[in-house]
Write a protein that holds these residues in place. Structure first.
Motif, PDB file in Angstrom:
ATOM      1  N   GLY A  97      -0.368   1.895  22.716  1.00 48.18           N
ATOM      2  CA  GLY A  97      -0.789   3.012  21.887  1.00 48.18           C
ATOM      3  C   GLY A  97      -2.051   2.682  21.123  1.00 48.18           C
ATOM      4  O   GLY A  97      -2.597   1.588  21.243  1.00 48.18           O
ATOM      5  N   MET A  98      -2.506   3.666  20.346  1.00 47.94           N
ATOM      6  CA  MET A  98      -3.631   3.465  19.453  1.00 47.94           C
ATOM      7  C   MET A  98      -3.071   2.970  18.125  1.00 47.94           C
ATOM      8  O   MET A  98      -2.143   3.578  17.581  1.00 47.94           O
ATOM      9  CB  MET A  98      -4.399   4.776  19.258  1.00 47.94           C
ATOM     10  CG  MET A  98      -5.680   4.618  18.477  1.00 47.94           C
ATOM     11  SD  MET A  98      -6.951   3.753  19.399  1.00 47.94           S
ATOM     12  CE  MET A  98      -7.514   5.078  20.471  1.00 47.94           C
ATOM     13  N   TYR A  99      -3.644   1.892  17.626  1.00 54.08           N
ATOM     14  CA  TYR A  99      -3.167   1.283  16.392  1.00 54.08           C
ATOM     15  C   TYR A  99      -4.146   1.549  15.259  1.00 54.08           C
ATOM     16  O   TYR A  99      -5.366   1.377  15.433  1.00 54.08           O
ATOM     17  CB  TYR A  99      -2.981  -0.224  16.597  1.00 54.08           C
ATOM     18  CG  TYR A  99      -1.708  -0.557  17.337  1.00 54.08           C
ATOM     19  CD1 TYR A  99      -1.550  -0.210  18.680  1.00 54.08           C
ATOM     20  CD2 TYR A  99      -0.655  -1.188  16.690  1.00 54.08           C
ATOM     21  CE1 TYR A  99      -0.368  -0.491  19.354  1.00 54.08           C
ATOM     22  CE2 TYR A  99       0.527  -1.477  17.351  1.00 54.08           C
ATOM     23  CZ  TYR A  99       0.663  -1.132  18.686  1.00 54.08           C
ATOM     24  OH  TYR A  99       1.839  -1.410  19.343  1.00 54.08           O
ATOM     25  N   TYR A 100      -3.586   1.951  14.124  1.00 56.15           N
ATOM     26  CA  TYR A 100      -4.382   2.307  12.963  1.00 56.15           C
ATOM     27  C   TYR A 100      -3.915   1.539  11.728  1.00 56.15           C
ATOM     28  O   TYR A 100      -2.716   1.310  11.560  1.00 56.15           O
ATOM     29  CB  TYR A 100      -4.235   3.791  12.640  1.00 56.15           C
ATOM     30  CG  TYR A 100      -4.630   4.739  13.735  1.00 56.15           C
ATOM     31  CD1 TYR A 100      -3.696   5.143  14.687  1.00 56.15           C
ATOM     32  CD2 TYR A 100      -5.918   5.259  13.801  1.00 56.15           C
ATOM     33  CE1 TYR A 100      -4.047   6.034  15.691  1.00 56.15           C
ATOM     34  CE2 TYR A 100      -6.278   6.155  14.788  1.00 56.15           C
ATOM     35  CZ  TYR A 100      -5.339   6.536  15.736  1.00 56.15           C
ATOM     36  OH  TYR A 100      -5.692   7.422  16.721  1.00 56.15           O
ATOM     37  N   CYS A 101      -4.858   1.214  10.857  1.00 58.11           N
ATOM     38  CA  CYS A 101      -4.484   0.777   9.523  1.00 58.11           C
ATOM     39  C   CYS A 101      -4.851   1.900   8.554  1.00 58.11           C
ATOM     40  O   CYS A 101      -5.705   2.751   8.847  1.00 58.11           O
ATOM     41  CB  CYS A 101      -5.165  -0.525   9.132  1.00 58.11           C
ATOM     42  SG  CYS A 101      -6.950  -0.483   9.106  1.00 58.11           S
ATOM     43  N   ALA A 102      -4.180   1.903   7.419  1.00 54.67           N
ATOM     44  CA  ALA A 102      -4.350   3.001   6.483  1.00 54.67           C
ATOM     45  C   ALA A 102      -4.067   2.530   5.067  1.00 54.67           C
ATOM     46  O   ALA A 102      -3.395   1.514   4.856  1.00 54.67           O
ATOM     47  CB  ALA A 102      -3.425   4.156   6.843  1.00 54.67           C
ATOM     48  N   ILE A 103      -4.569   3.294   4.111  1.00 53.72           N
ATOM     49  CA  ILE A 103      -4.385   3.007   2.688  1.00 53.72           C
ATOM     50  C   ILE A 103      -3.668   4.179   2.024  1.00 53.72           C
ATOM     51  O   ILE A 103      -4.023   5.341   2.245  1.00 53.72           O
ATOM     52  CB  ILE A 103      -5.736   2.772   1.991  1.00 53.72           C
ATOM     53  CG1 ILE A 103      -6.366   1.462   2.468  1.00 53.72           C
ATOM     54  CG2 ILE A 103      -5.586   2.761   0.475  1.00 53.72           C
ATOM     55  CD1 ILE A 103      -7.762   1.230   1.949  1.00 53.72           C
ATOM     56  N   ARG A 104      -2.685   3.820   1.226  1.00 53.66           N
ATOM     57  CA  ARG A 104      -1.939   4.819   0.445  1.00 53.66           C
ATOM     58  C   ARG A 104      -2.213   4.532  -1.028  1.00 53.66           C
ATOM     59  O   ARG A 104      -1.896   3.444  -1.508  1.00 53.66           O
ATOM     60  CB  ARG A 104      -0.448   4.699   0.763  1.00 53.66           C
ATOM     61  CG  ARG A 104       0.425   5.747   0.115  1.00 53.66           C
ATOM     62  CD  ARG A 104       1.837   5.675   0.689  1.00 53.66           C
ATOM     63  NE  ARG A 104       2.658   6.793   0.243  1.00 53.66           N
ATOM     64  CZ  ARG A 104       3.626   6.699  -0.646  1.00 53.66           C
ATOM     65  NH1 ARG A 104       3.913   5.528  -1.174  1.00 53.66           N
ATOM     66  NH2 ARG A 104       4.315   7.766  -0.991  1.00 53.66           N
ATOM     67  N   ARG A 105      -2.751   5.501  -1.735  1.00 55.33           N
ATOM     68  CA  ARG A 105      -3.208   5.266  -3.105  1.00 55.33           C
ATOM     69  C   ARG A 105      -2.075   5.366  -4.116  1.00 55.33           C
ATOM     70  O   ARG A 105      -2.113   6.109  -5.083  1.00 55.33           O
ATOM     71  CB  ARG A 105      -4.321   6.241  -3.482  1.00 55.33           C
ATOM     72  CG  ARG A 105      -5.627   5.944  -2.765  1.00 55.33           C
ATOM     73  CD  ARG A 105      -6.714   6.899  -3.192  1.00 55.33           C
ATOM     74  NE  ARG A 105      -6.375   8.268  -2.826  1.00 55.33           N
ATOM     75  CZ  ARG A 105      -7.168   9.305  -3.089  1.00 55.33           C
ATOM     76  NH1 ARG A 105      -8.310   9.122  -3.748  1.00 55.33           N
ATOM     77  NH2 ARG A 105      -6.806  10.522  -2.718  1.00 55.33           N
ATOM     78  N   THR A 106      -1.020   4.605  -3.848  1.00 53.77           N
ATOM     79  CA  THR A 106       0.067   4.460  -4.804  1.00 53.77           C
ATOM     80  C   THR A 106       0.530   3.014  -4.744  1.00 53.77           C
ATOM     81  O   THR A 106      -0.008   2.217  -3.977  1.00 53.77           O
ATOM     82  CB  THR A 106       1.255   5.372  -4.467  1.00 53.77           C
ATOM     83  OG1 THR A 106       1.897   4.870  -3.278  1.00 53.77           O
ATOM     84  CG2 THR A 106       0.827   6.804  -4.233  1.00 53.77           C
ATOM     85  N   SER A 107       1.534   2.702  -5.501  1.00 45.82           N
ATOM     86  CA  SER A 107       2.086   1.348  -5.488  1.00 45.82           C
ATOM     87  C   SER A 107       3.404   1.272  -4.746  1.00 45.82           C
ATOM     88  O   SER A 107       3.991   0.194  -4.640  1.00 45.82           O
ATOM     89  CB  SER A 107       2.285   0.847  -6.921  1.00 45.82           C
ATOM     90  OG  SER A 107       3.144   1.726  -7.619  1.00 45.82           O
ATOM     91  N   SER A 108       3.874   2.386  -4.208  1.00 43.27           N
ATOM     92  CA  SER A 108       5.163   2.385  -3.509  1.00 43.27           C
ATOM     93  C   SER A 108       4.943   2.544  -2.013  1.00 43.27           C
ATOM     94  O   SER A 108       4.043   3.269  -1.566  1.00 43.27           O
ATOM     95  CB  SER A 108       6.050   3.509  -4.027  1.00 43.27           C
ATOM     96  OG  SER A 108       5.440   4.752  -3.827  1.00 43.27           O
ATOM     97  N   CYS A 109       5.777   1.862  -1.256  1.00 48.00           N
ATOM     98  CA  CYS A 109       5.628   1.850   0.199  1.00 48.00           C
ATOM     99  C   CYS A 109       6.164   3.119   0.831  1.00 48.00           C
ATOM    100  O   CYS A 109       7.079   3.755   0.302  1.00 48.00           O
ATOM    101  CB  CYS A 109       6.377   0.650   0.780  1.00 48.00           C
ATOM    102  SG  CYS A 109       5.308  -0.505   1.630  1.00 48.00           S
ATOM    103  N   SER A 110       5.627   3.455   1.991  1.00 46.61           N
ATOM    104  CA  SER A 110       6.114   4.562   2.788  1.00 46.61           C
ATOM    105  C   SER A 110       5.685   4.344   4.222  1.00 46.61           C
ATOM    106  O   SER A 110       4.618   3.797   4.489  1.00 46.61           O
ATOM    107  CB  SER A 110       5.547   5.893   2.281  1.00 46.61           C
ATOM    108  OG  SER A 110       5.857   6.932   3.189  1.00 46.61           O
ATOM    109  N   MET A 111       6.518   4.763   5.155  1.00 46.07           N
ATOM    110  CA  MET A 111       6.181   4.705   6.579  1.00 46.07           C
ATOM    111  C   MET A 111       5.695   6.069   7.072  1.00 46.07           C
ATOM    112  O   MET A 111       5.403   6.226   8.251  1.00 46.07           O
ATOM    113  CB  MET A 111       7.412   4.306   7.394  1.00 46.07           C
ATOM    114  CG  MET A 111       7.914   2.914   7.099  1.00 46.07           C
ATOM    115  SD  MET A 111       6.891   1.637   7.817  1.00 46.07           S
ATOM    116  CE  MET A 111       7.999   0.229   7.634  1.00 46.07           C
TER     117      MET A 111
END
Length: 129
Positions: A97-111
């Protein structure tokens, strides 16, 4: 301006390994939650892991892995290079597949991909049988 650039994808045989890189600019790796995702053709974007620094303890990080990659994929970071890595071992055909990295502008994790704010352009991983 926040930018993420993935690299390291390619063609590999089942059982092999690859290491992906995600070079980040505009923010520090420790500033927010970082995630790795992949998307196979015709399928929704799947969260593989999310990682973040402990809010109070420097150099302490937490990472949650999806069941599909737990024990095979490992995240690493180089804060000096502002680069996040994804070490992928024992690759399977279904990891293609195509693999991506990303940023979430909070301090809590999410998938959940919809909760991430910045994305790279992706790097293709193809695992052959």
């Amino acid at each position: 301006e926040v930018q993420l650039v993935e690299s390291g994808g390619g063609l590999v045989q089942a059982g092999g390994s690859l290491r992906l890189s995600c070079k980040v600019s505009g923010v520090g790796l420790d500033d927010y939650v970082m995630g790795w995702f992949r998307q196979a053709p015709g399928k929704a974007r799947e969260g593989l892991l999310c990682t973040r620094r402990n809010a109070f303890l420097r150099d302490v990080y937490y990472t949650d892995y999806a069941d599909s990659v737990k024990g095979r994929f490992t995240v690493a970071r180089d804060n000096f290079k502002n680069t996040l890595y994804l070490q992928m071992n024992t690759l399977k055909v279904e990891d293609t597949g195509m693999y991506y990295c990303a940023i979430r502008r909070t301090s809590s994790c999410s998938m959940a991909a919809s909760t991430y704010d910045f994305w790279g352009q992706g790097t293709q991983v193809t695992v052959s049988s």
